[in-house]
Design a protein around this motif. Structure first.
Motif, short mmCIF file in Angstrom:
data_model
loop_
_atom_site.label_atom_id
_atom_site.label_comp_id
_atom_site.label_asym_id
_atom_site.label_seq_id
_atom_site.Cartn_x
_atom_site.Cartn_y
_atom_site.Cartn_z
N GLY A 1 -82.24 96.35 -12.92
CA GLY A 1 -82.80 95.01 -13.06
C GLY A 1 -83.65 94.62 -11.87
N LEU A 2 -83.19 94.98 -10.66
CA LEU A 2 -83.95 94.68 -9.45
C LEU A 2 -85.30 95.37 -9.48
CD1 LEU A 2 -83.80 93.35 -6.58
CD2 LEU A 2 -82.97 95.56 -5.75
N THR A 3 -85.30 96.63 -9.90
CA THR A 3 -86.55 97.40 -9.96
C THR A 3 -87.52 96.83 -10.99
OG1 THR A 3 -85.35 99.41 -9.33
CG2 THR A 3 -87.52 99.70 -10.32
N ILE A 4 -86.99 96.48 -12.17
CA ILE A 4 -87.85 95.94 -13.23
C ILE A 4 -88.45 94.61 -12.80
CG2 ILE A 4 -87.83 94.97 -15.56
CD1 ILE A 4 -85.74 97.10 -16.29
N LEU A 5 -87.62 93.73 -12.22
CA LEU A 5 -88.12 92.43 -11.77
C LEU A 5 -89.16 92.58 -10.67
CD1 LEU A 5 -84.80 90.38 -11.72
CD2 LEU A 5 -86.81 89.90 -13.12
N PHE A 6 -88.90 93.52 -9.76
CA PHE A 6 -89.85 93.77 -8.66
C PHE A 6 -91.21 94.21 -9.20
CE2 PHE A 6 -91.80 96.96 -5.86
CZ PHE A 6 -92.07 96.17 -4.75
N LEU A 7 -91.18 95.17 -10.13
CA LEU A 7 -92.44 95.69 -10.68
C LEU A 7 -93.17 94.66 -11.54
CD1 LEU A 7 -91.28 99.31 -11.65
CD2 LEU A 7 -92.66 98.60 -9.68
N LEU A 8 -92.40 93.81 -12.23
CA LEU A 8 -93.04 92.77 -13.04
C LEU A 8 -93.65 91.67 -12.18
CD1 LEU A 8 -90.49 92.33 -15.98
CD2 LEU A 8 -92.75 93.37 -16.09
N TYR B 1 -92.45 89.35 -1.00
CA TYR B 1 -92.27 88.25 -1.95
C TYR B 1 -91.61 88.73 -3.24
CZ TYR B 1 -95.47 85.52 1.00
OH TYR B 1 -96.07 84.85 2.04
N SER B 2 -92.09 89.84 -3.76
CA SER B 2 -91.56 90.37 -5.02
C SER B 2 -90.11 90.79 -4.88
CB SER B 2 -92.40 91.55 -5.50
OG SER B 2 -93.74 91.18 -5.70
N ARG C 1 -60.83 94.32 -22.28
CA ARG C 1 -61.93 95.20 -21.91
C ARG C 1 -63.15 94.34 -21.59
NH1 ARG C 1 -64.90 98.49 -26.50
NH2 ARG C 1 -66.47 98.29 -24.89
N VAL C 2 -64.10 94.93 -20.89
CA VAL C 2 -65.32 94.22 -20.51
C VAL C 2 -66.49 94.77 -21.30
CG1 VAL C 2 -66.90 93.66 -18.62
CG2 VAL C 2 -64.44 93.76 -18.20
N ASP C 3 -67.17 93.89 -22.02
CA ASP C 3 -68.37 94.25 -22.75
C ASP C 3 -69.61 93.88 -21.94
OD1 ASP C 3 -67.05 95.32 -24.85
OD2 ASP C 3 -67.54 93.75 -26.30
N GLY C 4 -70.70 94.58 -22.20
CA GLY C 4 -71.95 94.28 -21.51
C GLY C 4 -72.16 95.10 -20.26
N VAL C 5 -71.23 96.03 -19.96
CA VAL C 5 -71.38 96.87 -18.77
C VAL C 5 -72.60 97.76 -18.91
CG1 VAL C 5 -70.32 98.68 -17.39
CG2 VAL C 5 -68.92 96.84 -18.30
N GLY C 6 -73.42 97.80 -17.89
CA GLY C 6 -74.60 98.64 -17.89
C GLY C 6 -75.81 98.03 -18.54
N SER C 7 -75.69 96.78 -18.98
CA SER C 7 -76.82 96.12 -19.63
C SER C 7 -77.51 95.17 -18.66
CB SER C 7 -76.34 95.34 -20.87
OG SER C 7 -77.39 94.57 -21.39
N VAL C 8 -78.84 95.19 -18.70
CA VAL C 8 -79.61 94.30 -17.84
C VAL C 8 -79.73 92.91 -18.47
CG1 VAL C 8 -81.84 93.95 -16.71
CG2 VAL C 8 -80.91 96.25 -16.93
N VAL C 9 -79.75 92.86 -19.80
CA VAL C 9 -80.05 91.60 -20.49
C VAL C 9 -78.82 90.86 -20.97
CG1 VAL C 9 -82.33 92.39 -21.19
CG2 VAL C 9 -80.39 92.85 -22.67
N HIS C 10 -77.65 91.52 -21.03
CA HIS C 10 -76.45 90.87 -21.53
C HIS C 10 -75.49 90.57 -20.39
CE1 HIS C 10 -77.83 92.95 -25.29
NE2 HIS C 10 -77.52 91.76 -25.78
N ASP C 11 -74.89 89.37 -20.45
CA ASP C 11 -73.87 89.00 -19.47
C ASP C 11 -72.60 89.79 -19.73
OD1 ASP C 11 -75.54 87.16 -18.34
OD2 ASP C 11 -74.76 85.46 -19.46
N LEU C 12 -71.82 90.00 -18.66
CA LEU C 12 -70.51 90.60 -18.82
C LEU C 12 -69.58 89.61 -19.52
CD1 LEU C 12 -69.91 92.22 -15.31
CD2 LEU C 12 -70.55 93.38 -17.42
N GLU C 13 -68.75 90.11 -20.41
CA GLU C 13 -67.76 89.24 -21.04
C GLU C 13 -66.48 90.02 -21.26
OE1 GLU C 13 -69.16 89.75 -25.71
OE2 GLU C 13 -69.61 87.91 -24.62
N THR C 14 -65.35 89.36 -21.01
CA THR C 14 -64.05 89.96 -21.23
C THR C 14 -63.60 89.66 -22.65
OG1 THR C 14 -63.50 89.51 -18.92
CG2 THR C 14 -61.70 90.13 -20.37
N VAL C 15 -63.18 90.69 -23.37
CA VAL C 15 -62.67 90.50 -24.73
C VAL C 15 -61.28 91.11 -24.81
CG1 VAL C 15 -64.97 90.51 -25.75
CG2 VAL C 15 -63.69 92.65 -25.59
#
Length: 212
Positions: free
Chosen positions: A18-25, A55-56, A95-109
Motif C-alpha cells: 500500500g505504501l508503494t502504490i500510494l507513493f507511486l500514485l 512529499y510523496s 479468525r481475522v479476515d482481510g489479511v494481506g488486502s490493501v483495500v479491505h479493513d481487518l475484521e475479526t469473525v
C-alpha cells in the motif's frame, strides 16, 4: 500498543504494498505546481525530485498510519463485543479476515457449529450507535430457490452481498450467556426443516485452532 505492533507485523507485506502504490500514485502530482508555473522541463524534474519524493513518501506514510489506527480501533471494538458472555458462551473459533488486502479493513469473525450447521458471525458498524450482528450459515444453496425465499420472507434473511441474517446488537442481551446460542439453534432448526445441507468444514482442524 502490542495489538498495533501485531497488526503491523501481520500486515507488513500489505502495508508495504500500500505504501508503494500510494507513493507511486502521488509522486507525479507533486510536479504539477512547478509544471503549471514554469512549464515542463527535464531540469525542473531533477530539481524537484528530492522534494517530490519526500512529499510523496510523507503522504503515503500518513495514509498507512491512519489505516493501521483504523484497523486497530475496529478490532478493539469487535473484541469488546466478542468478550461479552453471549459470545463467550458459543466458544467459537475466531479468525481475522482481510489479511494481506490493501483495500479491505481487518475484521475479526467467529466460526463455529450449532447442531448440524456451521455459522459465521461478524460484527458491522461497531463504530456507530447501532452495531449489527451478521449471521451467515455455511450451507449449500444449490437448487434451493424456494427455500431461500421462505427464509427471506419468514426469517428476514438477506441475499444481496451475502446470504444470512442481520440483527441489531441492542436487540440481544449480550450479558445473557445463551442469548445468541438460542438464536443460532432456532436458525439451525429452520435450516433442518427446509432440508439444507451444511457445507463441509474440517472439524479436526477447527478444533486444533480452538485449542491454540
Amino acid at each position: 500498543m502490542r495489538d498495533i505492533t501485531t497488526i503491523i507485523v501481520a500486515e507488513r507485506k500489505a502495508l508495504l504494498k500500500g505504501l508503494t502504490i500510494l507513493f507511486l500514485l502521488t509522486l507525479p502530482f507533486t510536479f504539477l505546481p512547478a509544471i503549471i508555473r514554469s512549464g515542463f522541463s527535464i531540469s525542473m524534474i531533477f530539481e524537484r525530485l528530492n522534494d517530490s519524493i519526500l512529499y510523496s513518501l510523507g503522504f503515503a506514510l500518513i495514509v498507512v498510519i491512519a489505516a493501521v489506527i483504523q484497523n486497530y480501533s475496529g478490532l478493539a471494538d469487535r473484541k469488546w463485543y466478542f468478550d461479552r458472555p453471549a459470545f463467550k458462551d458459543l466458544d467459537f473459533y475466531g479468525r481475522v479476515d482481510g489479511v494481506g488486502s490493501v483495500v479491505h479493513d481487518l475484521e475479526t469473525v467467529l466460526l463455529g457449529k450449532i447442531d448440524n450447521y456451521f455459522f459465521r458471525l461478524n460484527l458491522i458498524d461497531t463504530d456507530k450507535k447501532k452495531p449489527i450482528l451478521e449471521i451467515v450459515p455455511l450451507i449449500d444453496l444449490t437448487d434451493k430457490e424456494e427455500e431461500i425465499e421462505k427464509l427471506r420472507l419468514d426469517d428476514k434473511f438477506e441475499a444481496d452481498l451475502f446470504f444470512g441474517k442481520r440483527i441489531k446488537l441492542n436487540e440481544i442481551d449480550l450479558e445473557a450467556q445463551n442469548s445468541i446460542r438460542k438464536i443460532l439453534k432456532h436458525l439451525a432448526a429452520r435450516l433442518q426443516d427446509l432440508n439444507f445441507e451444511g457445507l463441509d468444514v474440517d472439524e479436526e482442524q477447527l478444533e486444533m485452532e480452538l485449542r491454540k
